[in-house]
Design a protein around this motif. Structure first.
Motif, mmCIF file in Angstrom:
data_model
loop_
_atom_site.group_PDB
_atom_site.id
_atom_site.type_symbol
_atom_site.label_atom_id
_atom_site.label_comp_id
_atom_site.label_asym_id
_atom_site.label_seq_id
_atom_site.Cartn_x
_atom_site.Cartn_y
_atom_site.Cartn_z
ATOM 1 N N LEU A 1 5.391 4.452 -11.728
ATOM 2 C CA LEU A 1 5.727 3.349 -12.632
ATOM 3 C C LEU A 1 5.708 2.008 -11.906
ATOM 4 N N ASN A 2 6.039 2.020 -10.630
ATOM 5 C CA ASN A 2 6.054 0.777 -9.844
ATOM 6 C C ASN A 2 4.669 0.369 -9.352
ATOM 7 N N GLY A 3 3.650 1.165 -9.696
ATOM 8 C CA GLY A 3 2.282 0.806 -9.346
ATOM 9 C C GLY A 3 1.818 1.232 -7.972
ATOM 10 N N LYS A 4 2.613 2.029 -7.278
ATOM 11 C CA LYS A 4 2.203 2.467 -5.945
ATOM 12 C C LYS A 4 1.048 3.453 -6.031
ATOM 13 N N TYR A 5 0.972 4.184 -7.136
ATOM 14 C CA TYR A 5 -0.100 5.170 -7.329
ATOM 15 C C TYR A 5 -0.802 4.897 -8.656
ATOM 16 N N ARG A 6 -2.098 5.124 -8.657
ATOM 17 C CA ARG A 6 -2.889 4.935 -9.881
ATOM 18 C C ARG A 6 -2.619 6.042 -10.891
ATOM 19 N N TYR A 7 -2.417 7.275 -10.397
ATOM 20 C CA TYR A 7 -2.193 8.428 -11.272
ATOM 21 C C TYR A 7 -0.945 9.207 -10.844
ATOM 22 N N LEU A 8 -0.451 9.985 -11.778
ATOM 23 C CA LEU A 8 0.657 10.901 -11.488
ATOM 24 C C LEU A 8 0.295 12.275 -12.018
#
Length: 304
Positions: A189-196
């Motif tokens: 959610l904080n934008g550290k990763y493009r996908y989850l």
């Protein structure tokens, strides 16, 4: 007159004794006494959660299902108890067994005590029959904050419990960083990763927070099944009555209340045995992280 009183004195003790016996025999029982006699059977149901659910409590869901059958079958009471995986294994080592066991993968010791079920599901079957059947399921998803799953970017792999998210990643040709479930959700959610790469637990988190995300179901593999097994031959009929209630259309429609799904939904292709032990789980994780994961995982998997 003297003779009359003399005879009365002789019969009085017998009259008093009769009166006492009559009163005891026909005195109405208290509500508590009647209530205690109503419970003729107690069916012990243990619930062992080995993976994250959606929302709410699976144990409480089982209690609500039990209440439905208790209304129909007077004199049978279902005692629902929650156990951790470690607690269930300790109880097994101490010789304790429930009548019915609700569990996820990783609780392998109870196979030897389980009875055959009149159902069929690959994950709960051995060579001699079906010993476990799912009463609810979860699902793996690839989540994105954009409506585009082709764009390159890093992936957070949500890890937690005994479920094999590493296998889900490998079979869907995904790679990324394995992080504990809550941290992966927050970092995404904080934008550290493009996908989850997450599960129904993350889906419920997004809904609760009011965050709009896009999801792609990953159908190649699922081990997020909550199984049920019967262990008591003596109480088998009452145990099966509970299982049938749990699998009834009425109860299955209520799974949304805990963020879980019926096994009749979804299109999962492969799974693993419900009775997979800890050593095999570790082996599968190691294989899934290897260079030839898809090829080497075949020996562990079952077609659904």
């Amino acid at each position: 007159m003297k003779r009359f009183f003399s005879g009365f004195k002789k019969t009085l003790p017998f009259v008093l004794i009769f009166a006492v016996v009559f009163a005891v025999a026909f005195y109405p029982r208290s509500k508590e006494e009647g209530k205690s006699e109503e419970v003729k059977k107690v069916i012990r149901v243990w619930n062992v959660d080995t993976f994250e659910g959606g929302k709410g409590s699976r144990t409480n869901f089982l209690k609500r299902a039990a209440a439905k059958i208790e209304k129909k079958n007077k004199g049978v009471y279902y005692l629902i108890t929650s156990y951790t995986e470690e607690g269930a294994n300790r109880a097994f080592a101490a010789g304790q067994r429930p009548d019915v066991l609700s569990f996820g993968i990783g609780v392998s010791a109870y196979l030897e005590s389980s009875l055959p079920l009149p159902y069929s599901f690959a994950g709960g079957e051995t060579e001699s029959g079906c010993y476990a059947y799912p009463w609810c399921r979860g699902e793996y998803y690839l989540f994105s904050l954009k409506d585009d799953f082709e764009e390159a970017g890093s992936t957070a792999i949500s890890a937690g419990g005994t479920n094999l998210v590493e296998v889900a990643a490998a079979l869907n040709n995904l790679s990324g960083e394995e992080i504990d479930s809550l941290s992966a959700y927050v970092a995404f959610l904080n934008g550290k990763y493009r996908y989850l790469l997450g599960t129904q637990r993350d889906k419920c988190r997004f809904v609760s927070r009011g965050v709009e995300v896009y999801e792609k179901p990953l159908n190649e593999f699922c081990d997020l099944y909550q199984y049920v097994s019967v262990l008591s031959a003596e109480k088998r009929a009452d145990c099966l009555a509970f299982v049938e209630t749990l699998l009834s259309e009425e109860v299955q429609k209520e799974l949304d209340s805990i963020g879980m799904f019926s096994i009749k939904s979804g299109e999962t292709l492969r799974t693993v045995s419900a009775f997979t032990d800890g050593a095999s789980l570790s082996a599968m994780r190691d294989v899934a992280r290897g260079s030839e994961a898809i090829k080497n995982l075949d020996k562990f998997l079952k077609n659904v």
